[in-house]
Design an enzyme around this catalytic site. Structure first.
Site, PDB file in Angstrom:
ATOM      1  CE  LYS A  67      -4.151  -2.022   2.033  1.00 52.15           C
ATOM      2  NZ  LYS A  67      -5.206  -1.909   3.067  1.00 52.15           N
ATOM      3  CB  ALA A 129       0.925   2.850  15.262  1.00 49.23           C
ATOM      4  N   GLY A 130       0.105   1.085  12.171  1.00 51.08           N
ATOM      5  CA  GLY A 130       0.621   0.859  10.827  1.00 51.08           C
ATOM      6  C   GLY A 130      -0.281   1.436   9.756  1.00 51.08           C
ATOM      7  CG  ASN A 152       1.774   0.191  17.782  1.00 52.60           C
ATOM      8  OD1 ASN A 152       1.144  -0.634  17.131  1.00 52.60           O
ATOM      9  ND2 ASN A 152       3.075   0.377  17.609  1.00 52.60           N
ATOM     10  CE1 TYR A 213     -11.456 -12.126   4.809  1.00 53.91           C
ATOM     11  CE2 TYR A 213     -10.927  -9.824   5.196  1.00 53.91           C
ATOM     12  CZ  TYR A 213     -10.825 -10.955   4.428  1.00 53.91           C
ATOM     13  OH  TYR A 213     -10.077 -10.940   3.276  1.00 53.91           O
TER      14      TYR A 213
END
Length: 268
Positions: A67, A129-130, A152, A213
């Protein structure tokens, strides 16, 4: 004319439900789906995207661990991606790569519309915190959240993320149980590893949300339910963020409720 193609890119990617989701969306409009999976080796993201474009690729959903690379590759950056510093959607053309981030908007849509949670003036604890955490902070604030308490394992990372927006407070994980909150969201990697996030729940919680999930969501959801707290997994968010990317590419917003139900039946 080279046909247009769409796909999800990441590593590992075999488990991705995105092809199934986009096939369900295409079905709503009577379209034949043209959406696949791309397994990308580390260090090969740009080359893989360029090859995909040359073969008619016009859109990509981006998942772990690319990402941030997707954000850096883009020539045009939409506000949600800029705020997150990461992208999960790419729109590809001959000479441009436009990136966006639909993760946060997808989460807010699931929380407020599907689950009926009014976020206005709520105080929420966010674990992690990623990239997953950074992608949902601004949409949560835009939805009216009063304050986000960041927790975190590495406090310094939480403190750095707390500088990215107003109404953010970083606290040590050991102090989490002293911070009264309305809701809690697990955006850490623990769920992906099938583990609970490893903290004592704060007081006052009315609901909790695990971004993972399937089996990975169960440990944290079990912790919440044992404490009598409403627990939700990230399957609705998965469908909603996909619908947003589908709309970006095709200018059609698909129905998501039946797709989420089909997803839940598929994964058991």
């Amino acid at each position: 004319m080279i046909p247009e193609h769409y796909a999800v890119i990441g590593s590992p990617i075999r488990h991705s439900l995105s092809p199934f989701i986009h096939a369900c969306f295409a079905e709503q409009y009577g379209w034949l789906p043209d959406y696949g999976r791309i397994e990308c080796a580390p260090g090969q993201f740009e080359q893989t995207v360029c090859a995909f474009m040359q073969n008619g690729g016009r859109g990509l959903n981006v998942t772990l661990p690319f990402k941030h690379e997707a954000f850096s590759l883009a020539t045009t950056v939409q506000p949600a991606a800029r705020q997150a510093g990461a992208a999960n959607v790419l729109c590809l053309a001959a000479d441009t790569v436009c990136c966006d981030n639909t993760d946060g908007a997808g989460l807010v849509q699931d929380l407020t519309v599907n689950l009926g949670i009014d976020l206005k003036d709520q105080r929420i604890m966010l674990i992690g915190a990623g990239g997953a955490a950074s992608g949902i902070i601004h949409p949560l604030c835009k939805a009216g959240v009063r304050e986000i308490v960041l927790v975190n394992r590495t406090l310094e990372r939480a403190e750095a993320l707390a500088q990215s927006a107003d109404h953010l407070q970083a606290v040590p994980i050991q102090a989490a149980s002293r911070e009264a909150c309305d809701g809690i969201i697990n955006a850490s990697s623990a769920g992906l590893q099938g583990k609970p996030p490893g903290l004592q729940l704060p007081p006052g919680l009315r609901w909790g949300y695990e971004l993972a999930y399937g089996r990975g969501a169960q440990p944290f959801m079990a912790q919440l339910r044992t404490a009598g707290i409403r627990a939700n997994d990230g399957l609705g968010m998965l469908a909603e963020q996909a619908a947003l990317s589908f709309n970006i590419w095709h200018d059609h917003y698909p129905e998501t409720a039946t797709v989420t139900a089909r997803l839940r039946a598929r994964i058991g």
